[in-house]
Design an enzyme around this catalytic site. Structure first.
Site, PDB file in Angstrom:
ATOM      1  N   GLY A 125      40.783  29.453  33.920  1.00 20.88           N
ATOM      2  CA  GLY A 125      41.085  28.010  34.106  1.00 20.88           C
ATOM      3  C   GLY A 125      39.811  27.485  33.939  1.00 20.88           C
ATOM      4  O   GLY A 125      38.548  27.968  33.209  1.00 20.88           O
ATOM      5  N   ASP A 185      43.805  20.169  44.212  1.00 20.97           N
ATOM      6  CA  ASP A 185      44.335  20.629  43.133  1.00 20.97           C
ATOM      7  C   ASP A 185      45.577  21.634  43.368  1.00 20.97           C
ATOM      8  O   ASP A 185      45.727  22.524  42.916  1.00 20.97           O
ATOM      9  CB  ASP A 185      43.114  21.445  42.257  1.00 20.97           C
TER      10      ASP A 185
END
Length: 1000
Positions: free
Chosen positions: A702, A823
């Protein structure tokens, strides 16, 4: 006057003066006490930061003024009760509260109190009633809680208490009610509770982290207990016979445990018992033949492994209103005596092996409301009197071997919401009144042998009409334009003829239209563009002709199109290339010309077969190349290009590997690491570092780094390692912030938050070592579902929603200062071997320095589709941006759609709000592969909760605490209540198949 008379008079006067003086002093004392206690209440309000909800607490010269406040009860001008539920009280409970010397009752339910159990209350010597439920208390219940020896009522429900329930609980001899629901206790079940001889209500439910325990033998001493709620408390073993010693029991709930064995006869010998709830266990054996509980009003033994038959004696339960036995292995015939119980309203027997005919008296003598017998082996006809009482909400009998016609009485049953008799052998015509039944919303009769024609008028509420695989005939009437609420029209494989009426395009909410395998002819309607909500269109295997309308290409939601097996001709409109339509079939027609370039890939290789006049510009589909012979070898140069590209790619990989290997050796591997431990570490630095050398261990990547699965011991003992590579000269302030953040997160200990074990750091890299989650992320499972058909079933999805919500709730309300994740998304919800959900990846997390005060960030961070709208505008962060993101996750779980793909123009959250506000059927929004009859009500509630969480205005969104409470109660959120939503006895049960008989 005699001397004696004078003496008596003087004595009388003196007595009067003494009484007067006593009364005067008593009054003065009362006035003084009132003034003092009023002052104490004002100090309490100030201590709790002056909540607006008690702004009317104002100091007054009138010493009795406080006794008129609605939250305060007084006796003799002295405070005896404080009722402060849902008053937005923050902080802790101060010692000064016990200066109210006669205080006997405190209710602080549903506030924001964050602390350990308030031992300050030990000084409240007259305290009898204490409700601290639905707050954020942490730690353990103190071992000396029996100091509160006068307590009669104790409610600590929905907090974060953990550890053991202390044995001292058993010394609170005056207790009549003890409620410890929904905490995080992880010790043993407290046997000492059996010492509470006056206990009437005992609620221990939703504490699944209790150590596995058998039903405590000491509980047999609770002879005054009326309610025992032990759902999801990790009970094992059999239900003991000594339960018959608990003679006062009225309601017993041992659901969602791991109980085994047979249902003991003792349960049916409890004469006061009004309800039994044992569903979702592993009980086996038969239902006892001897039933003597004449007062029994409800039996729920669903979701077990019960075998055998229903005892014929069940008809002797003259007060029985609910018989719920679904999802077992019960067999044989359903006793006729059930139909003669005059109080019977709820019959749910689906998911068994019942055979024979249904009791023909069902509904004849009682006001039947629920009738669900689907998925059995029943034969014969449906009972004729089902709706005699006029309250029947649904007939759910699909997947049986029923025959004959639908009862004519259903044509006069205006209470009906649903009729679902799919997959039987039913025949004849549909009762005329059923089509127009006042409240009917779902008529599902596919896979039978019904005959007749479609009516010109149907119920105004009809949203789902499924009549496929029958013998209906005639034309589709032009009055179909009046069926305004229809979202699903499934009429495949019948004998319909004529043309597709233009009036069908007037249905704005239509999402599914299946008219394949009929005898329809003529051209397609030109006004197809009005089908803005249409997702599935199947008109295959008819006799349709003419050209394909260009307008189909502009349908924004269409993802399944099948026009195969017709006589369509002409070119394929280029506009069809605009469709994002993975399921696309135009084969077996008379189409000509080149196909749109968007379809020239292998995914559509079978979409154009048996159209001799079609061609393509590449060989990726099974068509000849435009302008060439079919067997042309012109594809050879393309193959050469592909081979060359692959060779170059392999060469680049080889060079990259050699360079990486050289750099690794030059730098001495990964170098030396500084380890900061947050949990007990039982591995060495090299155990982790070696695992990073093998790229096969890489399981994710990520924006913040790569993630590896590392076997720390070499024996299958895995951890997850996130490798974060810094710049050569990281900014000092950012480095300090990172260290402070990791240190704060390392102190989080919650069952639904991934544990950070340690941090290994050096100048240019950091390794964060977490517990390994065997089942990966929720995103991976939903993606598997979309690509390979591997399905994450609804019970697991719901459990994941609850777990993730509890983790976020702890971050927002159980941490000081609160932590905002920033997130929240499906890829950051990880799943262990049992599919328990844990929040992960805190790389963007922020701590709010002062609760309730939004912070700002210098740039937007997070993931598209999950952003709260105000975050994109202002860059301000508070808890409500996490709530919004979590709402998107709930919508993912229920609809199966991606977060940034609601339709062509909207994100999932925007689409869902628009869809719901447009009055569309929620059922049609659900993921078809998990939409089972027994889960739809729960799915409806979760979908509505997703809408609640993704409201545009942050102030209208719930807190995560409220989200958890709604999920645990398994009901709809505020403002999204179904008009027919059940109101159970307050123990978080909603029936498994309520969608069948309730409006959504």
């Amino acid at each position: 006057m005699s001397k004696m008379s004078k003496t008596a008079a003087v004595s009388l006067i003196l007595q009067f003066n003494v009484v007067f003086l006593v009364l005067l002093l008593s009054h003065a004392s009362s006035q003084f006490r009132g003034a003092r206690e009023q002052a104490i209440l004002i100090k309490l309000k100030e201590y709790w930061e002056n909540p607006a909800s008690i702004s009317h607490w104002i100091l007054s010269s009138n010493s009795t003024n406080h006794c008129g406040w609605p939250e305060v009860t007084c006796i003799d001008n002295s405070v005896t009760e404080l009722k402060l539920p849902n008053k937005s009280i923050n902080g802790i409970i101060p010692a000064l509260i016990c200066q109210l010397q006669n205080l006997a009752s405190i209710d602080l339910n549903y506030n924001n109190i964050m602390s350990e159990f308030p031992k300050t209350l030990y000084n409240c010597s007259k305290l009898e009633y204490l409700d601290l439920s639905q707050n954020y208390f942490v730690g353990t219940i103190p071992d000396d809680i029996d100091t509160l020896g006068r307590l009669r009522y104790l409610d600590l429900t929905s907090n974060n208490f953990s550890g053991e329930v202390p044995s001292a609980i058993g010394s609170l001899q005056e207790l009549t009610t003890l409620r410890l629901v929904a905490n995080q206790f992880n010790g043993s079940l407290p046997h000492e509770i059996g010492n509470l001889s006056k206990l009437e209500i005992l609620d221990l439910a939703w504490n699944s982290e209790f150590k596995p325990s058998k039903f405590p033998s000491s509980f047999k001493n609770l002879t005054k207990l009326k309610r025992l709620w032990m759902s999801a408390t990790n009970l094992i073993g059999e239900i003991p016979d000594f339960i018959a010693d608990m003679t006062a029991l009225e309601l017993l709930d041992l659901s969602r445990n791991k109980l085994t064995g047979e249902i003991p006869y003792a349960l049916f010998l409890l004469k006061n018992l009004k309800g039994i709830h044992l569903f979702d266990n592993k009980l086996s054996g038969e239902i006892p033949q001897v039933i003597r509980a004449s007062n029994l009003t409800a039996i729920d033994l669903s979701q077990n492994n019960l075998t055998g038959r229903i005892p014929s004696d069940v008809g002797k339960l003259e007060k029985l209103s609910s018989l719920v036995l679904y999802f077992n292995q019960l067999s044989d015939e359903i006793p006729e005596s059930i139909g003669r119980i005059s109080t019977l309203a709820d019959v749910r027997l689906f998911g068994n092996r019942f055979s024979g005919t249904l009791p023909q008296d069902l509904g004849r003598y009682s006001m039947l409301e629920k009738f669900e017998v689907c998925s059995n082996r029943l034969t014969g006809t449906l009972p004729k009197h089902l709706c005699n009482g006029g309250k029947l909400l649904g007939v759910v009998a699909f997947d049986n071997n029923l025959a004959g016609e639908l009862p004519a009485s259903l044509g006069n049953c205006n209470s009906l919401l649903t009729v679902d008799v799919r997959r039987n052998g039913l025949t004849g015509r549909i009762p005329s009144g059923l089509w127009t039944s006042l409240n009917l919303s779902m008529l599902m009769i596919s896979d039978n042998m019904f005959t007749g024609e479609l009516p010109r008028k149907v119920s105004d509420n009809l949203s789902r009409l499924e009549i496929s695989n029958n013998r209906f005939s005639g034309e589709i009437p032009v009055e179909v334009k009046l069926w305004r609420n229809l979202t699903v029209f499934s009429a495949s494989n019948n004998f319909f003829n004529g043309t597709i009426p233009r009036e069908l395009t007037a249905l704005p909410s239509l999402s599914t239209l299946l008219l394949d395998q009929n005898q329809l002819h003529g051209s397609l309607p030109s006004d197809i563009i009005s089908w803005k909500s249409l997702r599935t269109l199947n008109l295959s295997k008819n006799q349709l002709s003419g050209q394909i309308p260009e307008a189909i290409g502009f349908l924004p939601s269409l993802d399944q199109l099948d026009l195969s097996g017709n006589q369509l001709s002409g070119h394929i409109p280029s506009q069809l290339g605009l469709l994002r339509c993975p399921d696309f079939n135009l084969s077996s027609n008379h189409l000509t010309g080149s196909i749109p370039k968007e379809f020239e890939n292998g995914a559509y290789s079978n979409s154009f077969l048996n159209n001799p006049g079609l061609c393509a510009s590449t060989a990726n589909v099974k068509l000849h190349i435009c302008g060439s012979q079919r067997n042309s070898l012109l594809s050879y140069p393309q193959d050469l290009i592909w081979i060359s590209s692959i060779a170059v790619f392999v060469l680049c990989l080889l060079v990259s590997f050699l360079v990486a290997k050289f750099c690794w050796k030059k730098n001495g591997g990964l170098g030396r690491w500084e380890i900061t431990e947050y949990q007990t570490v039982n591995f060495k630095e090299n155990d982790i570092v070696v695992g990073l050398k093998d790229q096969k261990n890489k399981i994710g990547a990520g924006g913040s780094g790569e993630v590896y699965r590392v076997d720390k011991s070499g024996h299958g003992d895995f951890v997850a390692v996130k490798w974060i590579r810094n710049k050569k000269n990281p900014e000092r302030e950012l480095e300090k912030e990172f260290q402070a953040e990791v240190k704060t997160l390392s102190r989080i200990k919650h069952l639904n938050i991934v544990k950070l074990i340690c941090c290994m750091s050096r100048e240019d890299s950091k390794l964060l070592v977490y517990e390994y989650m065997e089942n990966g992320s929720l995103y991976q499972w939903l993606n598997k579902h979309r690509t390979s058909g591997i399905i994450l079933d609804w019970p697991k999805r719901f459990g994941i929603a609850v777990g993730a919500a509890q983790g976020l709730c702890y971050m927002h309300h159980g941490c000081s200062p609160p932590i905002i994740h920033r997130d929240v998304k499906s890829s950051n919800i990880l799943l262990d071997s049992e599919f328990n959900a844990k929040i992960a990846d805190f790389g963007l997390a922020k701590m709010l320095i002062k609760q309730g005060k939004p912070a700002t960030v210098s740039s937007v961070a997070g993931s598209f589709g999950y952003f709260a709208p105000e975050y994109l505008r202002t860059w301000r962060i508070d808890e409500k941006i996490d709530v919004y993101s979590f709402g998107v996750v709930l919508l993912e779980l229920t609809t199966g759609r991606k977060p940034n793909h609601g339709d062509e123009h909207r994100s999932l959250a925007e689409w869902a709000q628009h869809y719901y506000e447009g009055g569309n059927s929620i059922l049609d929004a659900f993921d078809e592969d998990v939409k089972e009859a027994c889960h739809l009500n729960q799915m409806c509630n979760v979908f509505k909760l997703g809408l609640y969480c993704t409201r545009t205005l942050p102030s209208l969104r719930p807190s995560m605490r409220t989200v958890v409470q709604i999920l645990l109660k398994n009901g709809p959120p505020p403002d999204y209540q179904s008009k027919n939503a059940e109101k159970e006895y307050g123990m978080a049960h909603l029936s498994s198949c309520n969608h069948i008989v309730h409006s959504v």
